[in-house]
Design a protein around this motif. Structure first.
Motif, PDB file in Angstrom:
ATOM      1  N   ARG A 106       0.821  -1.217   0.000  1.00 28.12           N
ATOM      2  CA  ARG A 106       0.000   0.000   0.000  1.00 28.12           C
ATOM      3  C   ARG A 106       0.855   1.267   0.000  1.00 28.12           C
ATOM      4  NH1 ARG A 106      -5.534  -0.875   3.614  1.00 28.12           N
ATOM      5  NH2 ARG A 106      -6.421  -2.510   2.274  1.00 28.12           N
ATOM      6  N   MET A 107       2.004   1.229   0.662  1.00 25.82           N
ATOM      7  CA  MET A 107       2.898   2.385   0.609  1.00 25.82           C
ATOM      8  C   MET A 107       3.360   2.631  -0.825  1.00 25.82           C
ATOM      9  SD  MET A 107       3.310   3.998   3.487  1.00 25.82           S
ATOM     10  CE  MET A 107       4.729   4.974   2.971  1.00 25.82           C
ATOM     11  N   LYS A 108       3.723   1.575  -1.521  1.00 25.67           N
ATOM     12  CA  LYS A 108       4.154   1.720  -2.912  1.00 25.67           C
ATOM     13  C   LYS A 108       2.985   2.129  -3.809  1.00 25.67           C
ATOM     14  CE  LYS A 108       8.046  -1.509  -2.595  1.00 25.67           C
ATOM     15  NZ  LYS A 108       9.097  -0.500  -2.866  1.00 25.67           N
ATOM     16  N   LEU A 109       1.778   1.713  -3.442  1.00 24.33           N
ATOM     17  CA  LEU A 109       0.603   2.119  -4.201  1.00 24.33           C
ATOM     18  C   LEU A 109       0.366   3.627  -4.056  1.00 24.33           C
ATOM     19  CD1 LEU A 109      -1.399   0.407  -5.927  1.00 24.33           C
ATOM     20  CD2 LEU A 109      -2.996   0.581  -4.018  1.00 24.33           C
ATOM     21  N   LEU A 110       0.599   4.152  -2.851  1.00 28.78           N
ATOM     22  CA  LEU A 110       0.516   5.603  -2.657  1.00 28.78           C
ATOM     23  C   LEU A 110       1.495   6.323  -3.579  1.00 28.78           C
ATOM     24  CD1 LEU A 110       0.341   6.104   1.236  1.00 28.78           C
ATOM     25  CD2 LEU A 110      -1.536   6.247  -0.400  1.00 28.78           C
ATOM     26  N   LEU A 111       2.698   5.775  -3.694  1.00 28.21           N
ATOM     27  CA  LEU A 111       3.707   6.378  -4.562  1.00 28.21           C
ATOM     28  C   LEU A 111       3.250   6.367  -6.014  1.00 28.21           C
ATOM     29  CD1 LEU A 111       6.591   7.525  -4.871  1.00 28.21           C
ATOM     30  CD2 LEU A 111       7.409   5.168  -5.059  1.00 28.21           C
ATOM     31  N   ALA A 112       2.717   5.235  -6.466  1.00 27.64           N
ATOM     32  CA  ALA A 112       2.256   5.128  -7.852  1.00 27.64           C
ATOM     33  C   ALA A 112       1.087   6.066  -8.135  1.00 27.64           C
ATOM     34  CB  ALA A 112       1.855   3.685  -8.162  1.00 27.64           C
ATOM     35  N   ALA A 113       0.264   6.305  -7.115  1.00 27.81           N
ATOM     36  CA  ALA A 113      -0.915   7.160  -7.288  1.00 27.81           C
ATOM     37  C   ALA A 113      -0.608   8.644  -7.121  1.00 27.81           C
ATOM     38  CB  ALA A 113      -1.997   6.750  -6.295  1.00 27.81           C
ATOM     39  N   GLY A 114       0.597   8.967  -6.662  1.00 28.00           N
ATOM     40  CA  GLY A 114       0.960  10.365  -6.467  1.00 28.00           C
ATOM     41  C   GLY A 114       0.550  10.928  -5.127  1.00 28.00           C
ATOM     42  N   PHE A 115       0.295  10.057  -4.144  1.00 28.57           N
ATOM     43  CA  PHE A 115      -0.145  10.502  -2.823  1.00 28.57           C
ATOM     44  C   PHE A 115       0.846  10.139  -1.723  1.00 28.57           C
ATOM     45  CE2 PHE A 115      -4.352   9.609  -4.965  1.00 28.57           C
ATOM     46  CZ  PHE A 115      -4.659  10.945  -5.193  1.00 28.57           C
TER      47      PHE A 115
ATOM     48  N   ALA B 298      -4.321   5.040   5.563  1.00 29.30           N
ATOM     49  CA  ALA B 298      -5.772   5.213   5.446  1.00 29.30           C
ATOM     50  C   ALA B 298      -6.155   6.690   5.463  1.00 29.30           C
ATOM     51  CB  ALA B 298      -6.474   4.464   6.571  1.00 29.30           C
ATOM     52  N   GLU B 299      -5.563   7.458   6.376  1.00 26.82           N
ATOM     53  CA  GLU B 299      -5.918   8.872   6.476  1.00 26.82           C
ATOM     54  C   GLU B 299      -5.394   9.666   5.283  1.00 26.82           C
ATOM     55  OE1 GLU B 299      -5.082  10.628  10.266  1.00 26.82           O
ATOM     56  OE2 GLU B 299      -6.233   9.104  11.367  1.00 26.82           O
ATOM     57  N   THR B 300      -4.247   9.273   4.743  1.00 29.70           N
ATOM     58  CA  THR B 300      -3.721   9.936   3.547  1.00 29.70           C
ATOM     59  C   THR B 300      -4.666   9.750   2.369  1.00 29.70           C
ATOM     60  OG1 THR B 300      -1.407   9.715   4.248  1.00 29.70           O
ATOM     61  CG2 THR B 300      -1.811   9.974   1.890  1.00 29.70           C
ATOM     62  N   LEU B 301      -5.116   8.526   2.158  1.00 31.04           N
ATOM     63  CA  LEU B 301      -6.026   8.258   1.041  1.00 31.04           C
ATOM     64  C   LEU B 301      -7.377   8.932   1.240  1.00 31.04           C
ATOM     65  CD1 LEU B 301      -5.255   4.515   0.276  1.00 31.04           C
ATOM     66  CD2 LEU B 301      -4.898   6.460  -1.254  1.00 31.04           C
ATOM     67  N   GLU B 302      -7.860   8.923   2.474  1.00 30.57           N
ATOM     68  CA  GLU B 302      -9.165   9.535   2.724  1.00 30.57           C
ATOM     69  C   GLU B 302      -9.110  11.050   2.515  1.00 30.57           C
ATOM     70  OE1 GLU B 302     -12.734   9.509   6.083  1.00 30.57           O
ATOM     71  OE2 GLU B 302     -10.948   8.268   6.341  1.00 30.57           O
ATOM     72  N   TYR B 303      -8.018  11.670   2.952  1.00 30.55           N
ATOM     73  CA  TYR B 303      -7.923  13.127   2.856  1.00 30.55           C
ATOM     74  C   TYR B 303      -7.634  13.584   1.425  1.00 30.55           C
ATOM     75  CZ  TYR B 303      -6.732  17.943   3.994  1.00 30.55           C
ATOM     76  OH  TYR B 303      -6.710  19.317   4.045  1.00 30.55           O
ATOM     77  N   HIS B 304      -6.706  12.920   0.748  1.00 33.20           N
ATOM     78  CA  HIS B 304      -6.248  13.410  -0.554  1.00 33.20           C
ATOM     79  C   HIS B 304      -6.958  12.765  -1.745  1.00 33.20           C
ATOM     80  CE1 HIS B 304      -3.003  15.815   1.152  1.00 33.20           C
ATOM     81  NE2 HIS B 304      -2.749  14.806   1.968  1.00 33.20           N
TER      82      HIS B 304
ATOM     83  N   ARG C   7     -11.738   5.403   0.976  1.00 32.62           N
ATOM     84  CA  ARG C   7     -11.629   4.691   2.244  1.00 32.62           C
ATOM     85  C   ARG C   7     -11.265   3.237   1.980  1.00 32.62           C
ATOM     86  NH1 ARG C   7     -16.452   6.577   6.410  1.00 32.62           N
ATOM     87  NH2 ARG C   7     -15.870   8.798   6.520  1.00 32.62           N
ATOM     88  N   LEU C   8     -10.154   2.820   2.564  1.00 32.46           N
ATOM     89  CA  LEU C   8      -9.743   1.423   2.475  1.00 32.46           C
ATOM     90  C   LEU C   8      -9.910   0.762   3.834  1.00 32.46           C
ATOM     91  CD1 LEU C   8      -6.420   1.358   0.394  1.00 32.46           C
ATOM     92  CD2 LEU C   8      -8.736   0.831  -0.367  1.00 32.46           C
TER      93      LEU C   8
END
Length: 238
Positions: A141-150, A223-229, A233-234
């Motif tokens: 999921r950390m790498k997924l954040l990177l791929a998504a730009g978050f 979770a909070e990074t994805l929800e905010y940006h 919700r995961l």
């Protein structure tokens, strides 16, 4: 524009439709998220066999008509990931990975890093039973954040730039924060901070280890990074 195109993709989800069809949620190499109908796939003598089940990586020919859904006209297996289906933990982690991609990447825009990351995750879980851990799922999921730009800021305070005493995390600020900027943040201990940095820097197959408290903090930060940006919700990883 109507016509056919070829792409490789992973079946993220499959939903029954009508008497014999299925609607597929695909994440593809060339088109990003694609919805498609597999006609007659539930019939015993379907020409697709079992190749369009969730978690399959397939080479597809899709027909794009005037509607929102493409039609699958051809499907060949690239990787079926048969071993992970026989192990409950591996199957669970693979399903979580597909669900995360389904929710985070909802547009028909290709993202090769995200597609390649998902393919590596499924192959890893298929080949190595010991990889189906919470730590490895969070590293994905950390790498997924990177791929998504978050991906959050982890090297300095995301509010003021200070590089010292980074003991809290704020999704609103964009990452770790110092004591002077921690209003609204939650405590992030050094182990959790280190895990997040290592998860981004190390290969997926070499996910770092961490204690349960550190993993819970990492899970919350993601979770909070994805929800905010991303307004996504995961479910937390257990």
């Amino acid at each position: 524009m109507a016509g056919s195109f070829k792409t490789e993709g992973v079946v993220l989800r499959s939903i029954r439709f009508g008497e014999a069809d299925r609607v597929l949620h695909l994440y593809t190499e060339q088109r990003g998220r694609v919805g498609a109908v597999a006609k007659g796939v539930r019939r015993v003598r379907s020409r697709f066999g079992g190749r369009l089940e969730p978690l399959f990586r397939v080479a597809l020919v899709l027909h794009e008509g005037r509607g929102d859904l493409c039609t699958v006209t051809s499907a060949e297996t690239v990787h079926a990931h048969p071993a992970l289906r026989e192990r409950r933990a591996s199957l669970g982690r693979a399903t979580q990975a597909c669900e995360a991609v389904l929710r985070v990447f909802d547009s028909a825009e290709p993202n090769r890093p995200a597609y390649n990351l998902l393919c590596r995750q499924l192959a890893l879980l298929d080949a190595r039973p010991e990889a189906a851990t919470r730590a490895q799922g969070l590293a994905f999921r950390m790498k997924l954040l990177l791929a998504a730009g978050f991906v959050p800021e982890l090297a300095a305070c995301s509010a003021c730039g200070d590089r010292e005493h980074l003991g809290a995390f704020s999704a609103a600020a964009g990452g770790v924060v110092c004591p002077g900027c921690e209003a609204g943040a939650f405590a992030l201990d050094q182990e959790a901070h280190g895990f997040m940095v290592s998860a981004l820097g190390q290969p997926l197959a070499e996910a770092p280890l961490a204690s349960e408290p550190a993993l819970r903090q990492t899970d919350r930060a993601i979770a909070e990074t994805l929800e905010y940006h991303a307004h996504v919700r995961l479910p937390r990883l257990g």
